[in-house]
Design an enzyme around this catalytic site. Structure first.
Site, PDB file in Angstrom:
ATOM      1  N   ASP A  94       3.518  -5.719   3.274  1.00  0.00           N
ATOM      2  CA  ASP A  94       3.097  -4.591   4.098  1.00  0.00           C
ATOM      3  C   ASP A  94       3.881  -4.638   5.411  1.00  0.00           C
ATOM      4  O   ASP A  94       3.686  -5.541   6.217  1.00  0.00           O
ATOM      5  CB  ASP A  94       1.582  -4.702   4.366  1.00  0.00           C
ATOM      6  CG  ASP A  94       1.034  -3.481   5.092  1.00  0.00           C
ATOM      7  OD1 ASP A  94       1.795  -2.536   5.366  1.00  0.00           O
ATOM      8  OD2 ASP A  94      -0.179  -3.480   5.377  1.00  0.00           O
TER       9      ASP A  94
ATOM     10  N   HIS B 208       2.301   3.592  13.080  1.00  0.00           N
ATOM     11  CA  HIS B 208       1.224   4.594  12.969  1.00  0.00           C
ATOM     12  C   HIS B 208       1.547   5.895  13.705  1.00  0.00           C
ATOM     13  O   HIS B 208       0.639   6.578  14.166  1.00  0.00           O
ATOM     14  CB  HIS B 208      -0.112   4.026  13.443  1.00  0.00           C
ATOM     15  CG  HIS B 208      -0.745   3.126  12.409  1.00  0.00           C
ATOM     16  ND1 HIS B 208      -2.008   2.611  12.521  1.00  0.00           N
ATOM     17  CD2 HIS B 208      -0.277   2.688  11.203  1.00  0.00           C
ATOM     18  CE1 HIS B 208      -2.286   1.880  11.445  1.00  0.00           C
ATOM     19  NE2 HIS B 208      -1.245   1.909  10.647  1.00  0.00           N
TER      20      HIS B 208
ATOM     21  N   GLU C  65      -5.407   2.061   2.044  1.00  0.00           N
ATOM     22  CA  GLU C  65      -5.339   0.832   2.853  1.00  0.00           C
ATOM     23  C   GLU C  65      -5.643   1.149   4.309  1.00  0.00           C
ATOM     24  O   GLU C  65      -6.364   0.414   4.989  1.00  0.00           O
ATOM     25  CB  GLU C  65      -3.943   0.191   2.745  1.00  0.00           C
ATOM     26  CG  GLU C  65      -3.841  -1.197   3.378  1.00  0.00           C
ATOM     27  CD  GLU C  65      -3.399  -1.227   4.826  1.00  0.00           C
ATOM     28  OE1 GLU C  65      -3.388  -2.317   5.419  1.00  0.00           O
ATOM     29  OE2 GLU C  65      -3.076  -0.164   5.396  1.00  0.00           O
ATOM     30  N   GLU C  66      -5.085   2.257   4.765  1.00  0.00           N
ATOM     31  CA  GLU C  66      -5.230   2.605   6.184  1.00  0.00           C
ATOM     32  C   GLU C  66      -6.663   2.979   6.540  1.00  0.00           C
ATOM     33  O   GLU C  66      -7.020   3.020   7.706  1.00  0.00           O
ATOM     34  CB  GLU C  66      -4.264   3.744   6.554  1.00  0.00           C
ATOM     35  CG  GLU C  66      -2.780   3.393   6.374  1.00  0.00           C
ATOM     36  CD  GLU C  66      -2.258   2.369   7.374  1.00  0.00           C
ATOM     37  OE1 GLU C  66      -3.048   1.875   8.198  1.00  0.00           O
ATOM     38  OE2 GLU C  66      -1.050   2.063   7.316  1.00  0.00           O
TER      39      GLU C  66
ATOM     40  N   HIS D 130       0.827  -1.215   0.000  1.00  0.00           N
ATOM     41  CA  HIS D 130       0.000   0.000   0.000  1.00  0.00           C
ATOM     42  C   HIS D 130       0.854   1.255   0.000  1.00  0.00           C
ATOM     43  O   HIS D 130       1.930   1.300   0.587  1.00  0.00           O
ATOM     44  CB  HIS D 130      -1.065  -0.017   1.099  1.00  0.00           C
ATOM     45  CG  HIS D 130      -0.582   0.155   2.508  1.00  0.00           C
ATOM     46  ND1 HIS D 130      -0.381   1.389   3.075  1.00  0.00           N
ATOM     47  CD2 HIS D 130      -0.315  -0.746   3.472  1.00  0.00           C
ATOM     48  CE1 HIS D 130       0.000   1.242   4.331  1.00  0.00           C
ATOM     49  NE2 HIS D 130       0.049  -0.042   4.596  1.00  0.00           N
TER      50      HIS D 130
ATOM     51  N   ASP E 171       5.543   1.571   7.184  1.00  0.00           N
ATOM     52  CA  ASP E 171       4.133   1.213   6.901  1.00  0.00           C
ATOM     53  C   ASP E 171       3.538   2.184   5.893  1.00  0.00           C
ATOM     54  O   ASP E 171       2.964   3.174   6.276  1.00  0.00           O
ATOM     55  CB  ASP E 171       3.363   1.233   8.219  1.00  0.00           C
ATOM     56  CG  ASP E 171       1.929   0.780   8.072  1.00  0.00           C
ATOM     57  OD1 ASP E 171       1.565   0.249   7.012  1.00  0.00           O
ATOM     58  OD2 ASP E 171       1.153   0.974   9.033  1.00  0.00           O
TER      59      ASP E 171
END
Ligand SMILES: *[C@@H]1O[C@H](CO)[C@@H](O)[C@H](O)[C@H]1NC(C)=O
Length: 493
Positions: free
Chosen positions: A339, A412, A310-311, A265, A277
């Site tokens: 990922d 994140h 994606e998130e 992603h 990420d």
């Protein structure tokens, strides 16, 4: 997204050398270089820096990331690659402001999940707290029976975070009369990740603020002592529909009826630049593409996908798979998902399901040959872009190096930067991915046929029902105890 350049570029390169060198796993492995992977990550980090610190869906940093990938795939590699951008729409949301004010008027550390609804403004919600039971085994307050006998009418419900989805807690709190939820974290400290409530829950939730465990514990003690603890929660948020894009690029070489596909992603969360990420997977695919395009002589087509949103809930990959006709789905012989493959304290986890065939073995053989200890996991958590492919019964495997403490403490967060990568893990995983790809680009030996027992999910506007299905899939595998709860991307929890 600059398709008009294609014609002009074609004239310039028309007399350029055409690759005739046969594709081998050794050549591609040798072509993958740590400093080139690093260069891609530097660029993605830089894109975030110049665009408000992120590359998130609906934000300028995502558009710039798309342009970056398209410039490579199409601008540079058009003689060997066919590239297109697949647009789709999704609900954008951003918390503009969040605050929690404690009983003494003090500001409390608080984070806001994605898709957090706004409180009344400008005043917010000021109300008494009501404590709720803790269940660290199945998760607190996300099952109807856990709310039995609780009347939260007119109150802010104090609920513990962890194990189960935040959105479920909010739905039930709302059903029991709460005006909002103060969710206290399950681990100490303020270094915690931002969950998503998911766009499909819009309109069904109440506002929430996620506060530290220490603050929650102190307030519970006061409630238990019989005190009326009055707290203020304020959330200001915007929500609208925005267009976003998947980028797909495939080799001109190879049979279009036999396609090996790789996905990563391209978006980050709003909280940071998303270098691990999933800059790590994005870089892996770009470097593998940069090598593969130099070679010919492989019978199967190779297709790369950089997924959008994606998130926000795997939206881009689910959109892509939902748009595939039965015939197109049958042509995809294998899907590999990459990922988070460069976590700073990596595990080497290979994820698979019953129809993965030889894919996991190919990845494992290489990793083991490089002295890595391999762990195995399933797809039960439903937390990355393999979901749409698994639901189509397409043979699928994935690599993952871990999210959250201790694997990626910057998961994140703002600190998911160029410094948040283990370059040995990223390089070895990219080479493993490249070798597995090349093997299947030559031969489908050991690759099962598409499973036809999985639910048929194609159709033009089935995304909503797909969301429900993969959530159920995740819940079912919870029940079967297939999960290693410390290693997953628990983005909804
Ligand atoms: C996205 O929404 C816009 C505005 O409604 C519309 O013009 C566009 O066609 C939509 N795009 C897709 C791919 O559905």
């Amino acid at each position: 997204m600059k398709f008009t350049q294609k014609v002009a570029a074609a004239a310039l390169f028309a007399s350029g050398a055409i690759a005739t060198d046969p594709l081998t796993a050794d050549k591609v492995e040798a072509d993958i270089k740590t400093d080139e992977l690093q260069r891609v990550l530097w660029n993605l980090n830089h894109i975030a820096d110049r665009n408000g610190g992120n590359r998130a869906f609906g934000e300028p940093g995502y558009k710039a990331s798309v342009d970056f990938v398209v410039e490579r795939a199409q601008g540079r590699f058009w003689p060997e690659m066919d590239t297109w951008v697949q647009p789709f729409n999704h609900t954008y949301d951003k918390t503009l402001e969040i605050s929690v004010t404690g009983p003494e008027g003090e500001d409390v550390f608080v984070i806001s999940p994605q898709y957090n609804p706004a409180t009344p403004l400008p005043g917010g919600i000021t109300a008494s707290l009501i404590n709720t039971p803790v269940d660290d085994a199945t998760g607190s307050m996300c099952l109807p029976e856990q709310w039995e006998g609780i009347d939260a009418t007119g109150k802010l419900a104090l609920v513990k975070r962890g194990i189960c989805g935040v959105a479920e807690k909010l739905k039930l709190a709302r059903a029991h009369g709460a005006l909002g939820v103060i969710l206290y974290n399950q681990d100490p400290g303020t270094n915690y990740a931002t969950p998503t409530l998911q766009a499909e829950n819009i309109g069904q939730l109440i506002p929430v603020g996620i506060i530290p465990l220490e603050v929650g514990t102190a307030w519970i003690a006061r409630l238990n002592a019989g005190e009326d603890v009055v707290v203020k929660l304020l959330v200001d948020a915007v929500s609208d529909t925005r267009e976003t894009w998947n980028v797909i690029s495939e080799t001109k070489e190879g049979d279009p009826n036999n396609v090996i596909m790789l996905g990563a992603h391209l978006d980050s969360v709003q909280q940071g630049p998303g270098v691990n990420d999933d800059g790590s997977g994005t870089a892996a695919l770009l470097e593998i593409m940069g090598s593969v395009k130099n070679y010919k002589g492989f019978p199967h087509k190779i297709r790369f996908a950089w997924w959008g949103a994606e998130e926000s809930g795997l939206v881009g990959s689910l959109y892509y798979t939902s748009q595939l006709s039965e015939a197109e789905a049958n042509k995809i012989k294998y899907y590999f998902n990459y990922d988070m493959i460069g976590s700073i304290n990596p595990i080497f986890e290979i994820e698979s399901y019953e129809n993965s065939g030889i894919g996991p073995q190919l990845l494992e053989d290489y990793l083991v040959s490089k002295g890595k200890t391999v762990e195995h996991g399933g797809f039960g958590d439903g937390n990355s872009d393999y979901v749409g492919f698994v639901e189509l019964g397409i043979p699928t495997a994935a690599l993952f190096t871990g999210a959250g403490e201790p694997w990626d403490p910057c998961y994140h967060q703002e600190c998911d930067t160029i410094d948040n990568i283990d370059y040995d893990a990223l390089t070895v995983n990219t080479k493993a991915a490249a070798r597995a790809l090349v093997t299947l680009a030559h031969s489908l030996e050991g690759v099962p046929t598409r499973a036809t027992t999985t639910p048929n999910l194609r159709g033009r506007s089935k995304i909503a029902s797909q969301f429900k299905r993969w959530k159920r899939l995740a819940e079912e595998s919870h029940g079967h105890g297939k999960m290693c709860s410390h290693k997953e991307k628990k983005s909804t929890v």
